[in-house]
Scaffold this motif. Structure first.
Motif, PDB file in Angstrom:
ATOM      1  N   GLY A   1       0.824  -1.218   0.000  1.00  0.00           N
ATOM      2  CA  GLY A   1       0.000   0.000   0.000  1.00  0.00           C
ATOM      3  C   GLY A   1       0.852   1.260   0.000  1.00  0.00           C
ATOM      4  O   GLY A   1       0.577   2.201  -0.752  1.00  0.00           O
ATOM      5  N   LEU A   2       1.903   1.272   0.824  1.00  0.00           N
ATOM      6  CA  LEU A   2       2.750   2.471   0.890  1.00  0.00           C
ATOM      7  C   LEU A   2       3.387   2.724  -0.481  1.00  0.00           C
ATOM      8  O   LEU A   2       3.578   3.861  -0.887  1.00  0.00           O
ATOM      9  N   SER A   3       3.689   1.647  -1.190  1.00  0.00           N
ATOM     10  CA  SER A   3       4.303   1.795  -2.511  1.00  0.00           C
ATOM     11  C   SER A   3       3.259   2.194  -3.563  1.00  0.00           C
ATOM     12  O   SER A   3       3.439   3.171  -4.300  1.00  0.00           O
ATOM     13  N   SER A   4       2.134   1.492  -3.606  1.00  0.00           N
ATOM     14  CA  SER A   4       1.166   1.771  -4.683  1.00  0.00           C
ATOM     15  C   SER A   4       0.418   3.081  -4.454  1.00  0.00           C
ATOM     16  O   SER A   4      -0.203   3.615  -5.366  1.00  0.00           O
TER      17      SER A   4
ATOM     18  N   ASN B   1      -3.767   5.141  11.019  1.00  0.00           N
ATOM     19  CA  ASN B   1      -3.882   6.521  10.540  1.00  0.00           C
ATOM     20  C   ASN B   1      -2.849   6.833   9.467  1.00  0.00           C
ATOM     21  O   ASN B   1      -3.111   7.588   8.534  1.00  0.00           O
ATOM     22  N   LEU B   2      -1.666   6.228   9.627  1.00  0.00           N
ATOM     23  CA  LEU B   2      -0.614   6.452   8.632  1.00  0.00           C
ATOM     24  C   LEU B   2      -1.100   5.965   7.258  1.00  0.00           C
ATOM     25  O   LEU B   2      -0.960   6.660   6.247  1.00  0.00           O
ATOM     26  N   LEU B   3      -1.705   4.755   7.250  1.00  0.00           N
ATOM     27  CA  LEU B   3      -2.174   4.208   5.970  1.00  0.00           C
ATOM     28  C   LEU B   3      -3.263   5.108   5.380  1.00  0.00           C
ATOM     29  O   LEU B   3      -3.244   5.422   4.189  1.00  0.00           O
ATOM     30  N   SER B   4      -4.205   5.540   6.232  1.00  0.00           N
ATOM     31  CA  SER B   4      -5.271   6.428   5.742  1.00  0.00           C
ATOM     32  C   SER B   4      -4.684   7.731   5.216  1.00  0.00           C
ATOM     33  O   SER B   4      -5.161   8.258   4.208  1.00  0.00           O
ATOM     34  N   SER B   5      -3.651   8.237   5.900  1.00  0.00           N
ATOM     35  CA  SER B   5      -3.087   9.525   5.479  1.00  0.00           C
ATOM     36  C   SER B   5      -2.459   9.428   4.091  1.00  0.00           C
ATOM     37  O   SER B   5      -2.232  10.434   3.437  1.00  0.00           O
ATOM     38  N   LYS B   6      -2.168   8.212   3.661  1.00  0.00           N
ATOM     39  CA  LYS B   6      -1.607   8.022   2.312  1.00  0.00           C
ATOM     40  C   LYS B   6      -2.731   7.791   1.294  1.00  0.00           C
ATOM     41  O   LYS B   6      -2.493   7.337   0.174  1.00  0.00           O
ATOM     42  N   GLY B   7      -3.965   7.997   1.718  1.00  0.00           N
ATOM     43  CA  GLY B   7      -5.098   7.857   0.806  1.00  0.00           C
ATOM     44  C   GLY B   7      -5.556   6.411   0.645  1.00  0.00           C
ATOM     45  O   GLY B   7      -6.318   6.096  -0.266  1.00  0.00           O
TER      46      GLY B   7
ATOM     47  N   ARG C   1      11.458   4.620   5.404  1.00  0.00           N
ATOM     48  CA  ARG C   1      11.736   5.337   4.147  1.00  0.00           C
ATOM     49  C   ARG C   1      10.471   5.495   3.313  1.00  0.00           C
ATOM     50  O   ARG C   1      10.262   6.538   2.679  1.00  0.00           O
ATOM     51  N   MET C   2       9.619   4.475   3.326  1.00  0.00           N
ATOM     52  CA  MET C   2       8.406   4.533   2.504  1.00  0.00           C
ATOM     53  C   MET C   2       7.373   5.499   3.089  1.00  0.00           C
ATOM     54  O   MET C   2       6.487   5.959   2.392  1.00  0.00           O
ATOM     55  N   GLU C   3       7.523   5.784   4.378  1.00  0.00           N
ATOM     56  CA  GLU C   3       6.580   6.717   5.008  1.00  0.00           C
ATOM     57  C   GLU C   3       6.868   8.143   4.582  1.00  0.00           C
ATOM     58  O   GLU C   3       5.998   8.995   4.632  1.00  0.00           O
ATOM     59  N   ASN C   4       8.129   8.394   4.235  1.00  0.00           N
ATOM     60  CA  ASN C   4       8.519   9.762   3.897  1.00  0.00           C
ATOM     61  C   ASN C   4       9.185   9.786   2.535  1.00  0.00           C
ATOM     62  O   ASN C   4      10.395   9.914   2.435  1.00  0.00           O
ATOM     63  N   LEU C   5       8.409   9.630   1.528  1.00  0.00           N
ATOM     64  CA  LEU C   5       8.978   9.548   0.188  1.00  0.00           C
ATOM     65  C   LEU C   5       8.221  10.524  -0.702  1.00  0.00           C
ATOM     66  O   LEU C   5       6.989  10.483  -0.762  1.00  0.00           O
ATOM     67  N   SER C   6       8.978  11.403  -1.390  1.00  0.00           N
ATOM     68  CA  SER C   6       8.274  12.415  -2.198  1.00  0.00           C
ATOM     69  C   SER C   6       8.221  11.993  -3.661  1.00  0.00           C
ATOM     70  O   SER C   6       9.041  11.178  -4.121  1.00  0.00           O
ATOM     71  N   GLU C   7       7.293  12.588  -4.378  1.00  0.00           N
ATOM     72  CA  GLU C   7       7.146  12.295  -5.812  1.00  0.00           C
ATOM     73  C   GLU C   7       8.417  12.736  -6.550  1.00  0.00           C
ATOM     74  O   GLU C   7       8.854  12.097  -7.499  1.00  0.00           O
ATOM     75  N   HIS C   8       9.007  13.820  -6.060  1.00  0.00           N
ATOM     76  CA  HIS C   8      10.228  14.326  -6.684  1.00  0.00           C
ATOM     77  C   HIS C   8      11.358  13.275  -6.572  1.00  0.00           C
ATOM     78  O   HIS C   8      12.076  13.008  -7.536  1.00  0.00           O
ATOM     79  N   GLU C   9      11.466  12.674  -5.383  1.00  0.00           N
ATOM     80  CA  GLU C   9      12.510  11.658  -5.193  1.00  0.00           C
ATOM     81  C   GLU C   9      12.273  10.456  -6.127  1.00  0.00           C
ATOM     82  O   GLU C   9      13.215   9.895  -6.684  1.00  0.00           O
ATOM     83  N   ILE C  10      11.007  10.095  -6.274  1.00  0.00           N
ATOM     84  CA  ILE C  10      10.706   8.947  -7.144  1.00  0.00           C
ATOM     85  C   ILE C  10      11.088   9.284  -8.586  1.00  0.00           C
ATOM     86  O   ILE C  10      11.757   8.504  -9.264  1.00  0.00           O
ATOM     87  N   ASN C  11      10.694  10.469  -9.032  1.00  0.00           N
ATOM     88  CA  ASN C  11      11.009  10.849 -10.412  1.00  0.00           C
ATOM     89  C   ASN C  11      12.508  10.885 -10.664  1.00  0.00           C
ATOM     90  O   ASN C  11      12.979  10.394 -11.685  1.00  0.00           O
TER      91      ASN C  11
END
Ligand code: AMP
Length: 308
Positions: free
Chosen positions: A30-33, A56-62, A276-286
């Motif tokens: 879930g944290l990845s997808s 709550n962490l999982l919910s906060s990731k949508g 690490r997966m809890e704090n990962l930005s779209e910029h870092e992924i790109n």
């Protein structure tokens, strides 16, 4: 739609040791997808001892957690493992099924029409039951591990027969088929059901097989690897998330999905557990995906002698 464990893990690597921390296959998937433009939902079970903060962490990731059952008075699934010095192999020290032992999964009505189903590591009968509740998925991806080969072989074979893609590590592929060659092993697994077979090889990347076609994606060479726990699930979340976002399930697009899976997994191993997966930005992924492209792309000039 993701099903898998939401768990407590205790991990030991050459770099340190953790007490009970957040873990579980569905958590990592879930944290990845959740980094893809799709709706994610998890079906799982936890005990009353599971902190609300983790949910709550999982919910906060949508991620929709309506399908995570909380069993009154129950204890959450617990796994502990110890990695060898090469970090590519590990021993499971303990697996306590706890609330997982009697889990009867219920897929929320609103998710039964999901087109992409990720059957994360869990008892194969639970995976089967989830699959039976789904209306008409476009793609079903299955992940499993040696524990279920040792403890629920017949049920595992039944669920493998019903999926489109299986992701499995090299050691498990060999155990499942009795073949040392991964090419032979993938062929045998395909004969069991899945048209596509992904064999994960830790720091040595991943192989994708479909009939006679093979594709290879390396793992990103990292300066520091702290803890490989969840890398396989993070890979599966990136792989399936990418396919779900694009809606394209051709072999050509699966190659991209394998690259995304490897890219996401490369983050997971950089810190202990889910940190690490809890704090990962779209910029870092790109930027990591760009690094990946530079790492693997080349134009080869045949040597003059060979070109003749
Ligand atoms: P991975 O490193 O990708 O194989 O995934 C590790 C995660 O799988 C950990 O967070 C564990 O909680 C979870 N796990 C370990 N053993 C099992 C099992 N037998 N069934 C389901 N999940 C498990």
């Amino acid at each position: 739609m993701i099903v898998g464990t939401v768990a407590f893990d205790a991990i030991e690597t050459p770099f340190g040791k953790t007490d009970k921390i957040l873990g579980g296959a569905a958590t990592y998937i879930g944290l990845s997808s959740s980094h893809f433009n799709i709706n994610n939902a998890i079906v799982s079970v936890v005990g009353e001892d599971f902190p609300a903060d983790h949910l709550n962490l999982l919910s906060s990731k949508g991620i929709n957690i309506e399908g995570i059952e909380i069993v009154k008075g129950g204890k959450t699934f617990f796994w502990s493992g110890k990695y060898h010095n090469d970090l590519n192999t590990r021993d499971t020290l303990e697996t306590q099924l706890n609330v997982l032992a009697d889990f009867k999964p219920v897929v929320p009505e609103s998710y039964r029409e999901a087109e992409f189903v990720m059957l994360g590591n869990l008892h194969p009968l639970v995976q089967l039951s989830v699959l039976e509740q789904m209306k008409k998925p476009k793609l079903v991806v299955l992940d499993t591990m040696n524990f279920w080969m040792d403890n629920a072989w017949d049920d595992l074979v039944k669920v493998i027969a019903k999926v489109d893609v299986i992701t499995i590590n090299d050691e498990e592929a060999r155990q499942l088929t009795g073949e040392h060659s991964l090419v032979k092993s993938a062929r045998k697994i395909s004969q069991m059901g899945p048209k596509y077979v992904v064999i994960k090889k830790g720091e040595h990347g991943a192989l994708l097989f479909n009939a006679e076609q093979i594709f290879f994606a390396p793992a990103l060479p990292l300066e520091e690897v702290f803890d490989p726990t969840g890398a396989g699930d993070t890979f599966a979340g990136g792989f399936t998330g990418y396919l779900a976002e694009s809606g394209d399930i051709s072999f050509k697009n699966m190659k991209n999905a394998v690259i995304y899976g490897s890219g996401m997994a490369s983050f997971c191993v950089e810190k202990f557990g889910t940190e690490r997966m809890e704090n990962l930005s779209e910029h870092e992924i790109n930027s990591r995906m760009k690094e990946f492209k530079n790492l693997t792309q080349f134009d080869i000039e045949l040597s003059a002698k060979k070109a003749l």
